[in-house]
Design an enzyme around this catalytic site. Structure first.
Site, PDB file in Angstrom:
ATOM      1  N   ASN A  19       0.835  -1.209   0.000  1.00 39.18           N
ATOM      2  CA  ASN A  19       0.000   0.000   0.000  1.00 39.18           C
ATOM      3  C   ASN A  19       0.868   1.257   0.000  1.00 39.18           C
ATOM      4  O   ASN A  19       0.562   2.234  -0.687  1.00 39.18           O
ATOM      5  CB  ASN A  19      -0.946  -0.002   1.208  1.00 39.18           C
ATOM      6  CG  ASN A  19      -2.190  -0.823   0.949  1.00 39.18           C
ATOM      7  OD1 ASN A  19      -3.099  -0.379   0.252  1.00 39.18           O
ATOM      8  ND2 ASN A  19      -2.216  -2.048   1.482  1.00 39.18           N
ATOM      9  N   MET A  96       0.834  -3.297  12.484  1.00 42.01           N
ATOM     10  CA  MET A  96       0.180  -4.374  13.230  1.00 42.01           C
ATOM     11  C   MET A  96       0.184  -4.162  14.742  1.00 42.01           C
ATOM     12  O   MET A  96       0.236  -5.125  15.502  1.00 42.01           O
ATOM     13  CB  MET A  96       0.842  -5.715  12.882  1.00 42.01           C
ATOM     14  CG  MET A  96       0.815  -6.032  11.403  1.00 42.01           C
ATOM     15  SD  MET A  96      -0.859  -6.005  10.711  1.00 42.01           S
ATOM     16  CE  MET A  96      -1.470  -7.564  11.342  1.00 42.01           C
ATOM     17  N   LEU A  99      -2.453   1.128  18.979  1.00 43.02           N
ATOM     18  CA  LEU A  99      -1.891   2.258  19.724  1.00 43.02           C
ATOM     19  C   LEU A  99      -2.843   2.668  20.846  1.00 43.02           C
ATOM     20  O   LEU A  99      -4.067   2.541  20.717  1.00 43.02           O
ATOM     21  CB  LEU A  99      -1.665   3.442  18.778  1.00 43.02           C
ATOM     22  CG  LEU A  99      -0.633   3.195  17.672  1.00 43.02           C
ATOM     23  CD1 LEU A  99      -0.627   4.348  16.677  1.00 43.02           C
ATOM     24  CD2 LEU A  99       0.769   2.987  18.258  1.00 43.02           C
ATOM     25  N   ASN A 113      -6.262   4.406   8.950  1.00 38.86           N
ATOM     26  CA  ASN A 113      -5.796   3.019   8.835  1.00 38.86           C
ATOM     27  C   ASN A 113      -6.586   2.320   7.733  1.00 38.86           C
ATOM     28  O   ASN A 113      -7.789   2.525   7.611  1.00 38.86           O
ATOM     29  CB  ASN A 113      -6.035   2.291  10.163  1.00 38.86           C
ATOM     30  CG  ASN A 113      -5.644   0.824  10.100  1.00 38.86           C
ATOM     31  OD1 ASN A 113      -4.528   0.492   9.687  1.00 38.86           O
ATOM     32  ND2 ASN A 113      -6.548  -0.060  10.490  1.00 38.86           N
ATOM     33  N   HIS A 115      -7.997  -1.242   6.359  1.00 40.62           N
ATOM     34  CA  HIS A 115      -8.346  -2.539   6.946  1.00 40.62           C
ATOM     35  C   HIS A 115      -9.072  -3.376   5.882  1.00 40.62           C
ATOM     36  O   HIS A 115      -9.981  -2.869   5.221  1.00 40.62           O
ATOM     37  CB  HIS A 115      -9.248  -2.333   8.161  1.00 40.62           C
ATOM     38  CG  HIS A 115      -9.658  -3.611   8.813  1.00 40.62           C
ATOM     39  ND1 HIS A 115      -8.776  -4.368   9.568  1.00 40.62           N
ATOM     40  CD2 HIS A 115     -10.823  -4.300   8.790  1.00 40.62           C
ATOM     41  CE1 HIS A 115      -9.399  -5.454  10.000  1.00 40.62           C
ATOM     42  NE2 HIS A 115     -10.642  -5.433   9.543  1.00 40.62           N
ATOM     43  N   SER A 142     -11.712  -0.980   3.939  1.00 44.47           N
ATOM     44  CA  SER A 142     -12.164   0.277   4.533  1.00 44.47           C
ATOM     45  C   SER A 142     -10.964   1.098   4.976  1.00 44.47           C
ATOM     46  O   SER A 142      -9.945   0.543   5.400  1.00 44.47           O
ATOM     47  CB  SER A 142     -13.022   0.016   5.778  1.00 44.47           C
ATOM     48  OG  SER A 142     -14.087  -0.867   5.504  1.00 44.47           O
ATOM     49  N   THR A 147      -8.709   5.248  16.293  1.00 40.52           N
ATOM     50  CA  THR A 147      -8.992   5.501  17.703  1.00 40.52           C
ATOM     51  C   THR A 147      -8.319   4.368  18.490  1.00 40.52           C
ATOM     52  O   THR A 147      -7.734   3.455  17.892  1.00 40.52           O
ATOM     53  CB  THR A 147     -10.514   5.482  17.982  1.00 40.52           C
ATOM     54  OG1 THR A 147     -11.001   4.158  17.714  1.00 40.52           O
ATOM     55  CG2 THR A 147     -11.256   6.499  17.139  1.00 40.52           C
ATOM     56  N   ASP A 151      -9.627  -1.160  14.974  1.00 39.37           N
ATOM     57  CA  ASP A 151     -10.427  -1.059  13.747  1.00 39.37           C
ATOM     58  C   ASP A 151     -11.815  -0.488  14.029  1.00 39.37           C
ATOM     59  O   ASP A 151     -12.789  -0.808  13.324  1.00 39.37           O
ATOM     60  CB  ASP A 151     -10.551  -2.434  13.063  1.00 39.37           C
ATOM     61  CG  ASP A 151      -9.187  -3.030  12.739  1.00 39.37           C
ATOM     62  OD1 ASP A 151      -8.288  -2.260  12.366  1.00 39.37           O
ATOM     63  OD2 ASP A 151      -9.015  -4.260  12.892  1.00 39.37           O
TER      64      ASP A 151
HETATM   65  C1  GRF Z   1      -3.354  -4.896   3.924  1.00 36.38           C
HETATM   66  O1  GRF Z   1      -4.197  -5.963   3.603  1.00 36.38           O
HETATM   67  C2  GRF Z   1      -4.040  -3.928   4.837  1.00 36.38           C
HETATM   68  O2  GRF Z   1      -5.398  -3.813   4.591  1.00 36.38           O
HETATM   69  C3  GRF Z   1      -3.828  -4.579   6.189  1.00 36.38           C
HETATM   70  O3  GRF Z   1      -2.531  -5.108   6.127  1.00 36.38           O
HETATM   71  C4  GRF Z   1      -2.185  -5.373   4.771  1.00 36.38           C
HETATM   72  C5  GRF Z   1      -0.943  -4.607   4.482  1.00 36.38           C
HETATM   73  O4  GRF Z   1      -0.404  -4.925   3.223  1.00 36.38           O
HETATM   74  N1  GRF Z   1      -4.030  -3.628   7.258  1.00 36.38           N
HETATM   75  P1  GRF Z   1       0.852  -4.143   2.672  1.00 36.38           P
HETATM   76  O5  GRF Z   1       1.925  -4.201   3.770  1.00 36.38           O
HETATM   77  O6  GRF Z   1       0.434  -2.742   2.377  1.00 36.38           O
HETATM   78  O7  GRF Z   1       1.285  -4.879   1.452  1.00 36.38           O
END
Ligand code: GRF
Length: 233
Positions: A19, A96, A99, A113, A115, A142, A147, A151
């Site tokens: 991402n 992961m 917080l 974030n 998710h 999403s 917060t 999630d």
């Molecule tokens: C994604 O599926 C995101 O939605 C989740 O963790 C994964 C992260 O993937 N929170 P990357 O590290 O961006 O490849």
């Protein structure tokens, strides 16, 4: 965000960083989006995202939770590193750790974030398995404001796709990932160009309260395939 300002975006990761990479590519290749990534922070020294950041010339830093004597000490270091980046927005992209309110407070309303579920459904891990176990016909991703509740913050935007009879958790994850990247780009573009605020559990966009999450799947069919040839997406 005014048009003469390029929004400063900091990214928090723990792993692969796809991402982050997709967002970086979009911001580099789409000068119309007034935003740039000012730094990446990983809580995992081995995260692949760190290599990607170095390769892309994005300043990268490790704040290793296991190297701190307490969660409070880790979060103190994290707040310091984030504050030094002076971000307008902080994007958690595969970060992961949950917080505490103390760590979120200095950045309240500026932390989002991504998710992999249609929140409020399926918080936490193993979202693809949970969708299959529930027999659901739709899945998605999403982006929500962060917060202290896992999630659980107000949801800003979503992208959806249909679940096929033949899908398993692996195929769902594979098909969803490019849609996550699309959602990430579109949402950061929105944050950079519009006046998006989150306070007291409510999101407003240009002064109007958001009553439902934005659906940012324009140009995608119900399987998450592009309806036309993507150009620069
Ligand atoms: C994604 O599926 C995101 O939605 C989740 O963790 C994964 C992260 O993937 N929170 P990357 O590290 O961006 O490849």
């Amino acid at each position: 965000m005014t048009s003469d300002h390029s929004a400063r975006v900091a990214v928090l990761v723990s792993g692969r960083g796809s991402n982050f990479e997709a967002l970086h590519h979009a911001l580099q290749s789409t000068p119309d989006i007034p935003a740039h990534i000012v730094g990446l922070i990983s809580d995992q020294p081995q995260a692949l995202a760190l290599e990607k950041a170095r390769h892309l010339g994005v300043p990268a830093e490790i704040i290793d939770a296991t190297a701190h004597e307490s969660k409070a000490a880790f979060e103190h270091a994290l707040i310091g590193a984030l504050s030094a980046l002076a971000p307008d927005w902080i994007v958690l992209a595969g970060f992961m750790r949950v917080l505490t309110a103390d760590a979120i407070e200095p950045f309240a309303g500026r932390m989002i974030n991504i998710h992999p579920s249609l929140l409020p459904k399926h918080r936490g891990l193993h979202t693809h398995q949970k969708v299959l176990a529930a027999g659901e016909r739709q899945h998605g991703a999403s982006i929500h404001f962060v917060t202290a509740e896992l999630d659980g913050g107000p949801v800003l935007s979503q992208v959806r796709m249909a679940v096929d009879q033949s899908d398993d958790a692996t195929s769902l994850a594979q098909r969803l990932l490019p849609l996550e990247h699309h959602l990430m780009r579109a949402t950061v573009a929105l944050l950079a160009t519009d006046d998006v605020k989150c306070a007291n559990g409510k999101i407003t966009i240009n002064g109007h309260e958001l009553l439902q999450p934005l659906q940012l799947g324009h140009g995608l069919d119900d399987r998450g395939q592009w309806l036309d040839q993507p150009s620069g997406r």
